[in-house]
Write a protein that holds these residues in place. Structure first.
Motif, mmCIF file in Angstrom:
data_model
loop_
_atom_site.group_PDB
_atom_site.id
_atom_site.type_symbol
_atom_site.label_atom_id
_atom_site.label_comp_id
_atom_site.label_asym_id
_atom_site.label_seq_id
_atom_site.Cartn_x
_atom_site.Cartn_y
_atom_site.Cartn_z
ATOM 1 N N ALA A 23 28.266 27.684 64.259
ATOM 2 C CA ALA A 23 27.644 27.343 65.709
ATOM 3 C C ALA A 23 28.884 27.121 66.406
ATOM 4 O O ALA A 23 28.817 28.330 67.421
ATOM 5 N N ALA A 24 29.631 26.108 66.349
ATOM 6 C CA ALA A 24 30.800 25.518 67.306
ATOM 7 C C ALA A 24 31.701 26.581 67.121
ATOM 8 O O ALA A 24 32.284 26.642 68.101
ATOM 9 N N THR A 25 31.980 27.525 65.485
ATOM 10 C CA THR A 25 33.415 27.890 65.861
ATOM 11 C C THR A 25 33.013 29.625 66.314
ATOM 12 O O THR A 25 33.852 30.298 66.759
ATOM 13 N N LEU A 26 31.811 29.562 66.526
ATOM 14 C CA LEU A 26 31.395 30.905 67.022
ATOM 15 C C LEU A 26 30.887 30.714 68.719
ATOM 16 O O LEU A 26 30.640 31.724 69.526
ATOM 17 N N GLY A 27 31.089 29.619 69.343
ATOM 18 C CA GLY A 27 31.449 29.746 70.555
ATOM 19 C C GLY A 27 30.761 28.724 71.041
ATOM 20 O O GLY A 27 30.596 28.653 72.614
ATOM 21 N N ILE A 28 29.567 28.474 70.442
ATOM 22 C CA ILE A 28 28.676 27.232 70.609
ATOM 23 C C ILE A 28 29.076 25.488 71.023
ATOM 24 O O ILE A 28 29.604 24.806 70.353
ATOM 25 N N VAL A 64 33.424 38.408 67.404
ATOM 26 C CA VAL A 64 34.074 38.041 68.675
ATOM 27 C C VAL A 64 35.442 38.574 69.022
ATOM 28 O O VAL A 64 35.831 38.013 69.797
ATOM 29 N N GLU A 71 28.389 23.403 62.677
ATOM 30 C CA GLU A 71 29.833 24.107 62.617
ATOM 31 C C GLU A 71 30.016 25.402 62.874
ATOM 32 O O GLU A 71 30.754 26.158 64.049
ATOM 33 N N GLY A 117 27.971 34.958 68.006
ATOM 34 C CA GLY A 117 28.954 34.867 68.576
ATOM 35 C C GLY A 117 28.874 35.461 70.310
ATOM 36 O O GLY A 117 29.386 35.064 70.736
ATOM 37 N N ARG A 143 19.504 27.089 69.957
ATOM 38 C CA ARG A 143 20.084 28.123 69.048
ATOM 39 C C ARG A 143 19.861 27.683 66.832
ATOM 40 O O ARG A 143 20.116 28.363 66.703
ATOM 41 N N ALA A 190 32.576 36.301 61.851
ATOM 42 C CA ALA A 190 33.479 35.956 62.336
ATOM 43 C C ALA A 190 34.305 37.145 63.216
ATOM 44 O O ALA A 190 35.136 36.767 63.947
ATOM 45 N N PRO A 240 36.654 23.236 68.206
ATOM 46 C CA PRO A 240 36.312 24.957 68.025
ATOM 47 C C PRO A 240 36.170 26.368 68.635
ATOM 48 O O PRO A 240 36.168 25.001 70.197
ATOM 49 N N ASP A 241 36.556 27.339 68.469
ATOM 50 C CA ASP A 241 36.571 27.855 69.403
ATOM 51 C C ASP A 241 36.576 29.802 69.044
ATOM 52 O O ASP A 241 36.936 29.605 68.156
ATOM 53 N N PRO A 242 35.533 30.388 69.285
ATOM 54 C CA PRO A 242 35.203 31.952 69.089
ATOM 55 C C PRO A 242 36.853 32.177 68.513
ATOM 56 O O PRO A 242 36.930 33.953 67.652
ATOM 57 N N THR A 252 36.078 31.642 61.432
ATOM 58 C CA THR A 252 36.042 31.399 60.654
ATOM 59 C C THR A 252 34.662 31.888 59.422
ATOM 60 O O THR A 252 34.205 31.760 59.871
#
Lengths: 255, 274
Positions: free
Chosen positions: B178-183, A156, B176, A105, B192, A153, A79-81, A85
Motif C-alpha cells: 500500500a505504501a508503494t502505491l501511494g498510501i 499509476v 508495504e 493506487g 484501506r 504497479a 516509498p512512492d508510487p 514495486t
C-alpha cells in the motif's frame, strides 16, 4: 500522468546494516550502481547476498545506513508510487477483486472514477486478464496473480519498475511466458527496470546489463553488458556460454 | 459436522455418503437426517418416560411444555417478554460491539494507546460481566439500562479482543505494498488495508458477542430485570416448570435465529476468503 520515459536510478556508496538482538548484520557494503533511463538492469546473486535489500532501499521501504540513492535526481525518502514495486509473493489484497487491486493506487492519486475505470481496463488488456476483472485473487493461478501484481504497479504509471524475483514462484512454462510479456511491456512503456533474481538464465534472457552481487555482506562483484537483440534464443551458443560464464564467476566469488 | 478418521482410505472424511446441496445451500442427505431424527426421538422419549414418573414441578413432560409454549404464544405474552429482553440486548450488544471494536483497533494499531491501556485492560478483562451487576444496580437500577450495561460489558470485551488480535496480525507485507502505491497516512492505511485485513477476526468477535450476550441477558434478568430470563425464574418460583422450559426454548430459538443471520452476513462480507 508523467511522460513516457523512465528515470535514472543512482545508487552510490550504499551500505545497509541491521542491528538486531542477536548482533549486527551487514547486508550490503559500499554498493554503487547507475541505471540509465529506460535501461533494463538485473541484479543477480545467490540467496542472502542482499539483492532484495538493495531493491527495498531503492523502493524506499528501507533506508540505507550510509550512502545515497536518487531516482531522476531526487533522493529516495520513503516509498512512492513513482517507483512501482512487484513482489515475489504477489501480495495482492485478497479482499479486493482483480480490477480493484489494479485500481488501488489510482484511488490514492484521486483519479476520477471514469478515468480510473478506463485506466484499469487498459491495464487488464495489457496483461490479458479482462475476463477476470471481477475475480478475487483466490480464484487466480500464480501466473495470473503476478500479472495483476505487475498491472497494479504499472497502473499509476511509475518512472521505474522494481521487480523482486517476480517469477520465482511460478512453473517454468508460465515463467517463460511472463518474461516475454514483461519484455513487451518494457519495450512499450520505456520504464527503467531494476530486476532482482538468482536465476542466471533469466538474467541473460532479459537484461541490458547484469550486475553480479555476492558475498556477505553483499557487494558488486561484476557488471556485464548483454548486447544481443531480443527475443534471445536460449539454445544459441553465446547464450549458453554467457550463462556458464556467469555461473563460474559467482562460484569463484563464493558466498 | 463431526469428522472421523477412516483407516481404509487413510484420510479424514465427513460423516456420510453421497450428498446433495439443498435449497438452503446446506449439505443434506438422508442418512444424516434420519440419524438426527432418531436421536431427537430418543431424547424426547427418555424425557417423556422420566417426566411421567416424577411430579411436574420437578420435570414436566414434553407435551406439557408444548402446551405451555402454545399458551404463551397465543396470549402474546411470549412476544412481550421477548421484546423486553431485546430492549436491553440490542442496545447493549450494539454499543459493546462498536466500542470494543474501536478500542481493539486503536490499541492494536497504536503502540502509544497499547502501552497506556494494557495494564488496565489486563486487570479488567478477566472479570466476568456479571460481576458488574452490583454497579449496574447501584448506578443504573435493575431496569433495561442496568441489564443493557451487563450485556454491553460482555460484547465489549469479546469484540475488543478479536479486533485487537486482528489488527495486530494484519499483514505487514500488504501495508508495504500500500505504501508503494501511494498510501502515506495512518488513516488511509487503516481504512484501506488494516481494517479489511482484520475484518474476519472482527466479525468473529461480533458473532461470538451476539451468541454469548444471550447468556448475559438471561443472567441479568435472573436478578430482576424484565424479560425472558425473569419469566424463567418467576415461573419456577411458582412451580410452573413447563412455562419455565417454554421460555428456555424461546432463548434457544432466538439464539439460533440470530446466529444464523450473522453467519449469512459474514459469508456475504467475506466471500473473498480462500
Amino acid at each position: 500522468m508523467r511522460d513516457d520515459t523512465g528515470a535514472e536510478i543512482s545508487v552510490s556508496g550504499v551500505s545497509k546494516r541491521y542491528d538486531g538482538e542477536s548482533g549486527t548484520t551487514i547486508a550490503l557494503r559500499d554498493v554503487s550502481l547507475t541505471i540509465s533511463p529506460g535501461e533494463f538492469v538485473t541484479v543477480l546473486g545467490p540467496s542472502g547476498c542482499g539483492k532484495t535489500t538493495l531493491l527495498r532501499l531503492v523502493s524506499g521501504l528501507e533506508s540505507p545506513t550510509s550512502g545515497d540513492i536518487t531516482v531522476a535526481g531526487d533522493p529516495v525518502e520513503g516509498p512512492d508510487p513513482s517507483r512501482g514495486t512487484v513482489f515475489q509473493a504477489y501480495h495482492l489484497f485478497p479482499w479486493l477483486s482483480v480490477q480493484e487491486n489494479i485500481g488501488f493506487g489510482l484511488v490514492e492519486l484521486g483519479m476520477p472514477d471514469a478515468e480510473r475505470r478506463d485506466r484499469v481496463q487498459e491495464m487488464l488488456n495489457l496483461v490479458g486478464l479482462s475476463e477476470f476483472a471481477t475475480a478475487y485473487p483466490k480464484e487466480l493461478s500464480g501466473g495470473m496473480k503476478q500479472r495483476v501484481g505487475l498491472a497494479r504497479a504499472l497502473a499509476v504509471d511509475p518512472d521505474i519498475l522494481l521487480l523482486d524475483e517476480p517469477f520465482g514462484s511460478v512453473d517454468m512454462q508460465t515463467r517463460r511466458r511472463l518474461q516475454r510479456e514483461l519484455l513487451d511491456i518494457w519495450r512499450d512503456t520505456n520504464k527503467t527496470v531494476l530486476f532482482v533474481t538468482h536465476d542466471i538464465e533469466e538474467a541473460v534472457a532479459l537484461s541490458d546489463r547484469i550486475v553480479v552481487l555476492s558475498g556477505t555482506p553483499g557487494s558488486v562483484r561484476d557488471t556485464t553488458v548483454v548486447e544481443q537483440s531480443r527475443p534471445r534464443d536460449r539454445s544459441e551458443q553465446w547464450f549458453v556460454d554467457r550463462v556458464e560464464g556467469l555461473f563460474h564467476r559467482i562460484e569463484q566469488n563464493g558466498l | 459436522m463431526a469428522t472421523e478418521f477412516d483407516p481404509v482410505t487413510g484420510s479424514s472424511r465427513s460423516h456420510s455418503e453421497p450428498t446433495t446441496t439443498g435449497a438452503l445451500g446446506r449439505r443434506w442427505n438422508l442418512t444424516r437426517v434420519w440419524r438426527g431424527f432418531a436421536g431427537t426421538a430418543g431424547f424426547l422419549g427418555v424425557w417423556w418416560l422420566v417426566g411421567r414418573e416424577v411430579p411436574s414441578y420437578l420435570l414436566p413432560t414434553p407435551d406439557e411444555v408444548i402446551g405451555a409454549l402454545w399458551t404463551e404464544v397465543m396470549s402474546g405474552q411470549l412476544f412481550i417478554h421477548l421484546g423486553e429482553s431485546l430492549l436491553h440486548y440490542v442496545p447493549g450488544v450494539t454499543i459493546g460491539v462498536v466500542a470494543g471494536g474501536l478500542l481493539g483497533v486503536g490499541m492494536g494499531w497504536s503502540q502509544f494507546i497499547d502501552d497506556v491501556l494494557t495494564p488496565v485492560v489486563r486487570v479488567l478483562r478477566p472479570i466476568p460481566p456479571l460481576a458488574w451487576i452490583v454497579f449496574a444496580i447501584i448506578w443504573l437500577g435493575l431496569g433495561h439500562t442496568g441489564a443493557a450495561f451487563i450485556v454491553f460489558i460482555g460484547a465489549f470485551w469479546i469484540t475488543f479482543y478479536n479486533a485487537y488480535e486482528g489488527v495486530e496480525n494484519a499483514s505487514r507485507d500488504l501495508m508495504e505494498v500500500a505504501a508503494t502505491l501511494g498510501i502515506d497516512s495512518d488513516r488511509r492505511l487503516l481504512r484501506r488495508v488494516v481494517i479489511p485485513d482484520a475484518l474476519p477476526a472482527i466479525l468473529t468477535g461480533v458473532r461470538t458477542s451476539i451468541g454469548q450476550c444471550w447468556m448475559m441477558v438471561i443472567a441479568a434478568e435472573l436478578f430482576g430485570a424484565p424479560g425472558v430470563g425473569y419469566e424463567i425464574i418467576t415461573s419456577a418460583n411458582n412451580l410452573a416448570m413447563a412455562r419455565s422450559i417454554a421460555y428456555m426454548l424461546t432463548i434457544s430459538a432466538v439464539f439460533l435465529l440470530s446466529d444464523w443471520a450473522v453467519r449469512r452476513v459474514r459469508v456475504h462480507l467475506l466471500d473473498w476468503q480462500p
